[in-house]
Design a protein around this motif. Structure first.
Motif, mmCIF file in Angstrom:
data_model
loop_
_atom_site.group_PDB
_atom_site.id
_atom_site.type_symbol
_atom_site.label_atom_id
_atom_site.label_comp_id
_atom_site.label_asym_id
_atom_site.label_seq_id
_atom_site.Cartn_x
_atom_site.Cartn_y
_atom_site.Cartn_z
ATOM 1 N N ASN B 59 -22.529 46.134 -0.423
ATOM 2 C CA ASN B 59 -23.827 46.016 -1.098
ATOM 3 C C ASN B 59 -24.660 47.279 -0.950
ATOM 4 O OD1 ASN B 59 -24.711 43.226 -2.346
ATOM 5 N ND2 ASN B 59 -23.176 42.853 -0.768
ATOM 6 N N CYS B 62 -24.482 50.158 -3.447
ATOM 7 C CA CYS B 62 -25.310 50.177 -4.666
ATOM 8 C C CYS B 62 -26.546 51.041 -4.458
ATOM 9 C CB CYS B 62 -25.755 48.768 -5.054
ATOM 10 S SG CYS B 62 -24.404 47.630 -5.304
ATOM 11 N N ARG B 125 -19.210 45.101 -9.055
ATOM 12 C CA ARG B 125 -19.160 43.733 -9.589
ATOM 13 C C ARG B 125 -19.146 42.669 -8.496
ATOM 14 N NH1 ARG B 125 -14.025 45.831 -10.961
ATOM 15 N NH2 ARG B 125 -12.360 44.666 -9.972
ATOM 16 N N LEU B 128 -24.208 41.695 -4.608
ATOM 17 C CA LEU B 128 -25.169 40.624 -4.876
ATOM 18 C C LEU B 128 -26.142 41.075 -5.976
ATOM 19 C CD1 LEU B 128 -25.896 39.790 -1.143
ATOM 20 C CD2 LEU B 128 -24.630 38.330 -2.761
ATOM 21 N N PRO B 129 -26.399 40.206 -6.957
ATOM 22 C CA PRO B 129 -27.360 40.573 -8.015
ATOM 23 C C PRO B 129 -28.708 41.024 -7.450
ATOM 24 C CG PRO B 129 -26.144 38.626 -8.676
ATOM 25 C CD PRO B 129 -25.737 38.928 -7.249
ATOM 26 N N THR B 131 -29.323 42.682 -4.837
ATOM 27 C CA THR B 131 -29.176 44.075 -4.399
ATOM 28 C C THR B 131 -29.339 45.008 -5.587
ATOM 29 O OG1 THR B 131 -27.560 43.382 -2.738
ATOM 30 C CG2 THR B 131 -27.578 45.724 -3.343
ATOM 31 N N ARG B 132 -28.631 44.683 -6.654
ATOM 32 C CA ARG B 132 -28.642 45.568 -7.816
ATOM 33 C C ARG B 132 -30.031 45.605 -8.453
ATOM 34 N NH1 ARG B 132 -23.242 45.010 -11.204
ATOM 35 N NH2 ARG B 132 -24.161 46.932 -12.039
ATOM 36 N N PHE B 133 -30.692 44.448 -8.510
ATOM 37 C CA PHE B 133 -32.055 44.432 -9.078
ATOM 38 C C PHE B 133 -32.991 45.292 -8.225
ATOM 39 C CE2 PHE B 133 -31.149 39.849 -10.720
ATOM 40 C CZ PHE B 133 -30.367 40.363 -11.739
ATOM 41 N N GLN B 231 -32.665 43.580 0.130
ATOM 42 C CA GLN B 231 -31.211 43.695 0.241
ATOM 43 C C GLN B 231 -30.685 42.957 1.469
ATOM 44 O OE1 GLN B 231 -29.678 47.777 -0.608
ATOM 45 N NE2 GLN B 231 -31.815 48.239 -1.028
ATOM 46 N N ALA B 248 -19.940 36.938 -6.526
ATOM 47 C CA ALA B 248 -20.131 37.932 -5.456
ATOM 48 C C ALA B 248 -18.912 37.953 -4.515
ATOM 49 C CB ALA B 248 -21.401 37.625 -4.679
#
Lengths: 255, 255
Positions: B59, B62, B125, B128-129, B131-133, B231, B248
């Motif tokens: 994670n 990212c 891919r 965790l969403p 994290t990316r946001f 995060q 995830a």
């Protein structure tokens, strides 16, 4: 390269081969690159006064100064580390890096030559508004368009070595106020531009994944030609035809 | 620094002195830097399984990968050439340059260590969403906020050397799957971060020109702490509490 291509209407034709695509990109130069512009004929042919050449150098500074911001805007959207590593030298070349003072500094040697104050040049407050709008349109294009289209917009570099050679020869020959030393910018670009344009051309051939994207790439080169052309139209109107807009540089103030 | 500062409501207090401003920035760390987060206590204290540490490394990739895009977004807005020249090493440090493979590559040595496939890691891919946001919120913050506020958001680096030292010691001591070699990223940052944070701190002291801008700078450090905290919250919820969201990474697949 997943974004939608934001352009007008596309043909239903099949994708171009790599060679057809290459030819379509290269065909834009003879059609609308700014070496065709009457201002350039005057510039290279020794037909301009020192003040008119100074106006050109002052305005063109805006373009030079925008290029590293344009390249940073591009890199800010690139998730591929290798592509960022392959691109960053473009920022170094303009901003300088380590001992290299960079292309913008070399451009300021040219404006120095006209007795233009550096603070005045870099503030851009004497530049023509049309110049500043055009160069910012380029930064925004690269910030907003799909990556492959953004890369394509750099491809006016394909046509640059010819104009730079003509410019070096023509300006040195025709103007007694231009010395060899002040043409350093263009000499450097003779080496850099072919490397950069080859990289960008291969990139778009590898990554344009539909006819629509290919056509958007060709359109991006036309867009970029427009960015360059607008600057010369504005110079011609202001400094050849004599319609200097309010607030813009007036050569008689300095020469 | 001419843009309006887009923050909520400001006090009518006078501008802080340089020392008061410095203290206000530094006060954010003890209040909400992510060394306070329970996930970090688990991480550094040797309380996590190999799969849980792998999830952290996957994670956190990212965030590492977003940093050079963030720095390029910043540079794309900077008209001051010297500031761009002073900033560009941050991109080199993450992407690498010349012979230096860079911080992202050093991070991938860490994820390699967990048997994570590089294509899987860099595709993000399995991340965790949340994290990316969070990391994209950081890129966008720097792209959109006034320059002085954007610079301030980097200042969590003031608090980083301490956490990196704890991390190097704690992870080497507590996990037999972590070798000295894979901690190269953090060792390098021990040298880089103090230089960068001093530069940024001086920059905001020199350029924040109103109480409102000073407060927006302090708020930017809080914002950045939130980017880091989110995060760890997401990691805790998924990999300590066990609520792994659809799609995830699931440690049992790899370890």
């Amino acid at each position: 390269m997943n974004e939608m291509v934001a352009t007008k209407s596309f043909s239903d034709k099949p994708m171009m081969s790599r060679d057809e695509f290459d030819a379509a990109i290269r065909a834009v130069g003879p059609e609308r690159y700014h070496d065709l512009h009457p201002f350039h004929h005057l510039l290279h042919g020794g037909k301009l006064s020192k003040g008119q050449v100074a106006a050109w150098a002052l305005n063109r500074y805006c373009y030079q100064a925008a290029v590293p911001r344009k390249d940073a805007a591009f890199m800010s959207r690139v998730h591929d580390r290798q592509l960022r590593r392959d691109w960053i030298h473009r920022i170094h070349e303009h901003d300088g890096h380590g001992d290299d003072p960079g292309g913008i500094e070399r451009w300021l040697v040219l404006t120095d030559n006209f007795g233009l104050d550096r603070e005045y040049v870099t503030s851009m407050r004497g530049a023509l508004p049309a110049t500043r709008f055009a160069v910012e349109a380029y930064v925004n294009f690269v910030r907003e368009q799909p990556l492959v289209v953004a890369v394509a917009s750099s491809l006016t570099e394909l046509f640059a070595p010819k104009i730079h050679k003509e410019r070096i020869a023509g300006m040195l020959e025709n103007y007694d106020f231009i010395e060899d030393r002040v043409m350093a910018y263009f000499k450097k670009r003779l080496v850099q531009a072919p490397f950069d344009s080859e990289f960008a051309l291969n990139f778009i051939k590898d990554h344009a994944s539909s006819r629509a994207e290919q056509e958007a790439c060709v359109e991006a080169v036309r867009f970029k030609c427009n960015v360059l052309w607008v600057q010369l139209d504005a110079l011609y109107h202001a400094y050849v035809n004599g319609f200097v807009p309010p607030g813009a540089y007036r050569p008689e103030e300095v020469t």
